[in-house]
Structure formats: C-alpha cells, structure tokens
Write a protein that holds these residues in place. Structure first.
Motif, PDB file in Angstrom:
ATOM      1  N   ILE A 145       1.114  -0.942   0.479  1.00  0.00           N
ATOM      2  CA  ILE A 145      -0.178  -0.211  -0.220  1.00  0.00           C
ATOM      3  C   ILE A 145       0.293   1.606  -0.225  1.00  0.00           C
ATOM      4  O   ILE A 145       1.022   1.383   0.958  1.00  0.00           O
ATOM      5  CB  ILE A 145      -0.593  -0.189   1.464  1.00  0.00           C
ATOM      6  CG1 ILE A 145      -1.519  -1.205   1.095  1.00  0.00           C
ATOM      7  CG2 ILE A 145      -1.837   0.968   1.425  1.00  0.00           C
ATOM      8  CD1 ILE A 145      -2.712  -1.370   0.331  1.00  0.00           C
ATOM      9  N   THR A 146       0.567   1.873  -1.529  1.00  0.00           N
ATOM     10  CA  THR A 146       1.583   3.041  -1.025  1.00  0.00           C
ATOM     11  C   THR A 146       0.690   4.112  -2.522  1.00  0.00           C
ATOM     12  O   THR A 146       0.005   3.380  -3.229  1.00  0.00           O
ATOM     13  CB  THR A 146       2.743   3.499  -1.934  1.00  0.00           C
ATOM     14  OG1 THR A 146       3.668   3.748  -1.918  1.00  0.00           O
ATOM     15  CG2 THR A 146       3.555   2.203  -3.340  1.00  0.00           C
ATOM     16  N   GLY A 147       0.948   5.068  -2.253  1.00  0.00           N
ATOM     17  CA  GLY A 147       0.321   6.461  -3.037  1.00  0.00           C
ATOM     18  C   GLY A 147      -0.836   6.678  -2.896  1.00  0.00           C
ATOM     19  O   GLY A 147      -1.432   6.405  -1.602  1.00  0.00           O
ATOM     20  N   THR A 167       5.000   4.076   4.075  1.00  0.00           N
ATOM     21  CA  THR A 167       5.338   5.826   4.361  1.00  0.00           C
ATOM     22  C   THR A 167       6.454   5.999   3.668  1.00  0.00           C
ATOM     23  O   THR A 167       7.586   5.991   3.497  1.00  0.00           O
ATOM     24  CB  THR A 167       5.576   5.956   5.889  1.00  0.00           C
ATOM     25  OG1 THR A 167       6.260   5.015   6.954  1.00  0.00           O
ATOM     26  CG2 THR A 167       3.933   4.457   6.791  1.00  0.00           C
ATOM     27  N   PRO A 168       6.190   7.802   3.933  1.00  0.00           N
ATOM     28  CA  PRO A 168       5.626   8.815   4.414  1.00  0.00           C
ATOM     29  C   PRO A 168       3.882   8.461   3.316  1.00  0.00           C
ATOM     30  O   PRO A 168       4.485   8.709   2.460  1.00  0.00           O
ATOM     31  CB  PRO A 168       5.999  10.685   4.453  1.00  0.00           C
ATOM     32  CG  PRO A 168       6.732  10.225   3.293  1.00  0.00           C
ATOM     33  CD  PRO A 168       8.126   8.705   3.582  1.00  0.00           C
ATOM     34  N   ILE A 169       3.005   9.072   4.045  1.00  0.00           N
ATOM     35  CA  ILE A 169       1.999   9.411   2.465  1.00  0.00           C
ATOM     36  C   ILE A 169       1.986  10.952   1.831  1.00  0.00           C
ATOM     37  O   ILE A 169       2.231  11.568   2.447  1.00  0.00           O
ATOM     38  CB  ILE A 169       0.430   8.892   3.422  1.00  0.00           C
ATOM     39  CG1 ILE A 169      -0.380   7.772   3.834  1.00  0.00           C
ATOM     40  CG2 ILE A 169      -0.514   9.522   2.436  1.00  0.00           C
ATOM     41  CD1 ILE A 169      -1.139   8.338   5.229  1.00  0.00           C
ATOM     42  N   LEU A 170       2.636  10.085   0.630  1.00  0.00           N
ATOM     43  CA  LEU A 170       2.200  11.505  -0.202  1.00  0.00           C
ATOM     44  C   LEU A 170       1.224  11.690  -0.339  1.00  0.00           C
ATOM     45  O   LEU A 170      -0.496  11.224  -1.351  1.00  0.00           O
ATOM     46  CB  LEU A 170       3.229  11.399  -1.509  1.00  0.00           C
ATOM     47  CG  LEU A 170       4.956  10.935  -1.236  1.00  0.00           C
ATOM     48  CD1 LEU A 170       5.314  10.381  -2.619  1.00  0.00           C
ATOM     49  CD2 LEU A 170       5.485  11.446  -0.102  1.00  0.00           C
ATOM     50  N   ARG A 171       1.074  13.970  -0.382  1.00  0.00           N
ATOM     51  CA  ARG A 171      -0.691  13.955  -1.487  1.00  0.00           C
ATOM     52  C   ARG A 171      -1.429  13.358  -0.109  1.00  0.00           C
ATOM     53  O   ARG A 171      -2.848  12.334  -0.738  1.00  0.00           O
ATOM     54  CB  ARG A 171      -0.544  13.714  -2.453  1.00  0.00           C
ATOM     55  CG  ARG A 171       0.495  14.738  -2.961  1.00  0.00           C
ATOM     56  CD  ARG A 171       0.436  14.466  -5.113  1.00  0.00           C
ATOM     57  NE  ARG A 171      -0.035  12.711  -5.132  1.00  0.00           N
ATOM     58  CZ  ARG A 171      -0.194  12.662  -6.385  1.00  0.00           C
ATOM     59  NH1 ARG A 171      -0.143  13.513  -7.461  1.00  0.00           N
ATOM     60  NH2 ARG A 171       0.140  11.821  -6.805  1.00  0.00           N
ATOM     61  N   THR A 211       2.720   9.988   8.167  1.00  0.00           N
ATOM     62  CA  THR A 211       3.498  11.787   7.563  1.00  0.00           C
ATOM     63  C   THR A 211       4.974  12.240   7.023  1.00  0.00           C
ATOM     64  O   THR A 211       5.122  12.722   6.264  1.00  0.00           O
ATOM     65  CB  THR A 211       2.473  12.987   7.176  1.00  0.00           C
ATOM     66  OG1 THR A 211       2.326  13.508   8.356  1.00  0.00           O
ATOM     67  CG2 THR A 211       1.278  12.580   6.415  1.00  0.00           C
ATOM     68  N   MET A 212       5.207  11.635   8.500  1.00  0.00           N
ATOM     69  CA  MET A 212       7.122  11.962   8.787  1.00  0.00           C
ATOM     70  C   MET A 212       7.744  10.765   8.751  1.00  0.00           C
ATOM     71  O   MET A 212       8.958  10.988   8.017  1.00  0.00           O
ATOM     72  CB  MET A 212       6.654  12.896  10.300  1.00  0.00           C
ATOM     73  CG  MET A 212       5.870  13.721  10.414  1.00  0.00           C
ATOM     74  SD  MET A 212       6.452  15.030   9.170  1.00  0.00           S
ATOM     75  CE  MET A 212       8.094  15.661  10.138  1.00  0.00           C
ATOM     76  N   GLU A 213       7.524   9.889   8.761  1.00  0.00           N
ATOM     77  CA  GLU A 213       8.380   8.777   9.182  1.00  0.00           C
ATOM     78  C   GLU A 213       8.631   8.058   7.351  1.00  0.00           C
ATOM     79  O   GLU A 213       7.654   8.322   6.217  1.00  0.00           O
ATOM     80  CB  GLU A 213       7.492   7.253   9.816  1.00  0.00           C
ATOM     81  CG  GLU A 213       7.551   7.846  11.234  1.00  0.00           C
ATOM     82  CD  GLU A 213       7.505   5.928  11.802  1.00  0.00           C
ATOM     83  OE1 GLU A 213       7.186   5.244  11.015  1.00  0.00           O
ATOM     84  OE2 GLU A 213       7.606   6.150  13.277  1.00  0.00           O
ATOM     85  N   HIS A 214       9.338   7.292   7.018  1.00  0.00           N
ATOM     86  CA  HIS A 214       9.743   6.578   5.940  1.00  0.00           C
ATOM     87  C   HIS A 214      10.140   5.192   6.132  1.00  0.00           C
ATOM     88  O   HIS A 214      11.408   4.791   6.878  1.00  0.00           O
ATOM     89  CB  HIS A 214      11.409   8.136   5.571  1.00  0.00           C
ATOM     90  CG  HIS A 214      10.105   9.027   5.448  1.00  0.00           C
ATOM     91  ND1 HIS A 214      10.683  10.228   6.117  1.00  0.00           N
ATOM     92  CD2 HIS A 214      10.640   9.620   4.059  1.00  0.00           C
ATOM     93  CE1 HIS A 214      10.713  11.225   5.739  1.00  0.00           C
ATOM     94  NE2 HIS A 214      10.719  10.768   4.001  1.00  0.00           N
TER      95      HIS A 214
END
Length: 286
Positions: A188-190, A212-216, A234-237
C-alpha cells in the motif's frame, strides 16, 4: 538524429512497431559511439531504453537507462540526467499496464469494488455513475454498504488516472452516504492509502506492507486516524506492517492472507447491512 526521430516515430504510431523502434535507437547508439559524441550517445541510449520498456524488457531498459544516466552525469547535462533518472525509475514497471476496476453486486445486495491504483479513468467513472444511478432511482433501498477490495500494486505516478490521483473517485463513492468496508493486501503506497482509509471499517492481510510517508495525504486524514497517527504516517520513512497499524487503531482487523481479509470484510459489511440505512448514516455523522 534522424535515427532517434525514427525510433520515436515507430513507438508513437497507432500500430506501434516496438522492434523497429529498438533497432533504430540501437543503430543511433553505435553511430554516435563511433563518432565520440557522448551527449548524443546518451540521448540515443535513453531512446533505446524507452523502446525496450515498450517491449516490456525491464532488465534491458534499466541497463540502457543506467548507461545514459552515467554519460549525462559525466557531461554535466542536468536535464538529460533527470530524464535518464526517470527512465531508470520507471524501468521496473515496463510490463505494468492499467487495468479496469470492477463493480460487482452479490446476492446480499452488497456492492464490491475491486480496485488498484492502476485503475483506468473510464472504469472509475463508470463505477461512480452506476452507483449514483442506482441510488438516485431509489434502487438502493436494500443496498446498504460497499466493500472496497484494494489490491496493493505500486505504480509510477504517470500511470495513475486523474480520478485516482486527485481523489475525485473517493469523493464520488463517499457522497453516496453508505457505510464502507475496505480490505487490502500487497503493498500500500500512493493512492492506495486513500482507497484503504476510505473504509469506515478496515481489514488488512497480515503480510501487507504499508509504505510511508503518505504523499498527498487526504485533507481529512487527521479526522480519520487522529493527529498523532497523522504525524507518524506523514513524517516517517519506510515500510510499516499491518500489525503496527492495528496497534495504532488504523486497522480494525488483520487476517492471515488476502483471501481471508476479503471474506472478513464481506462478513462485516453483511452485519452492517442488517441495520437500517438511516441509523448507519447517523452513526457515520458522529
């Protein structure tokens, strides 16, 4: 230069001639290599990489794009370097194609949407139009919930349809005012994040990977998962597991595999559909 133009022409025809495009691009590479024109050679390699991608040869496309990137970098051509980098990042998806999302209605009058982030614009528009058509004609009297089956298949942003990239598809189905249950598996991405979070009740397969992060991110993300979780998402990678999201309260169930996740989501939708539609809507408004 003429061979490069010819390669693009072969790949842009209504009936695309991928093999001829690759041959023309490779001939251009050899000519520029003999003449020692490094910039032109890099451009020809980029064209050959594009032709290989059209032939769905991912390894060759990546190899040629890597060579072009190195040459552009040596010559200090920033524009060419960015172009070659895009080709290299897209190479693993050379064989990936858009697929249509599907709408199915079972004997329990549950609407099942089978979807991935590769869904075509036409299929998304058709699903929204069909659901609203049933709803506006009063045919949804016993049509009380929707199940969204999210197949986590990552793809480059250029392959996302407009409705998927902008979230208009989610607005279209949420405007029905019906309870929604979502289930997912894969990666699950984007835009897949939005599809999964659109459910009021969320089920994930245990081996699902959440990137992660969740873009847009969704404008209402904090309302859906809380401010603390929004900051983390939204901050973690890096990847997160389904069990991690279960502990965060984002997932409501984690099942062993995708098949069990879909069965569980359908069972939950059936339980929700036993309640009156008005009661379900009032609960959603809380």
């Amino acid at each position: 230069a003429a061979l490069i133009a010819l390669a693009f022409a072969h790949g842009s025809q209504a009936e695309r001639q991928y093999e001829d495009s690759a041959k023309a691009a490779q001939s251009a590479v050899e000519i520029f290599r003999e003449r020692g024109d490094r910039v032109a050679e890099a451009l020809a390699l980029s064209t050959a990489s594009r032709a290989s991608a059209l032939q769905e040869d991912t390894q060759k496309a990546a190899s040629l794009a890597r060579e072009a990137l190195q040459l552009f970098r040596e010559q200090g051509m920033k524009t060419g370097e960015a172009y070659a980098a895009d080709l290299l990042s897209d190479a693993p998806y050379a064989a990936t194609q858009q697929t249509g999302a599907r709408l199915l209605i079972d004997e329990d009058m549950l609407a099942h949407i089978e979807i991935s982030e590769l869904a075509t614009q036409e299929s998304l528009e058709s699903i929204v139009a069909t659901l609203h058509s049933f709803h506006s004609r009063g045919k949804c009297e016993h049509f009380k919930s929707v199940v969204i089956h999210v197949d986590g298949t990552p793809a480059p942003s250029r392959m996302h349809s407009y409705a998927m990239a902008t979230g208009t598809f989610l607005v279209g189905i949420r405007s029905l005012g019906l309870p929604m249950v979502s289930c997912c598996w894969g990666t699950i991405t984007g835009p897949s994040w939005g599809l999964f979070l659109a459910g009021d009740y969320r089920v994930a397969a245990e081996d699902t990977t959440f990137i992660t992060p969740i873009l847009r991110p969704l404008e209402c993300l904090a309302d859906l998962v809380g401010l603390h979780n929004t900051t983390q998402l939204t901050m973690e990678h890096g990847p997160m597991s389904a069990l991690s999201l279960l502990e965060m309260g984002i997932c409501h169930q984690v099942q062993k595999d995708g098949d069990l996740a879909q069965r569980s989501a359908t069972a939950q939708a059936k339980r929700i559909s036993e309640f009156p539609v008005q009661s379900s809507r009032q609960t959603l408004a809380l």
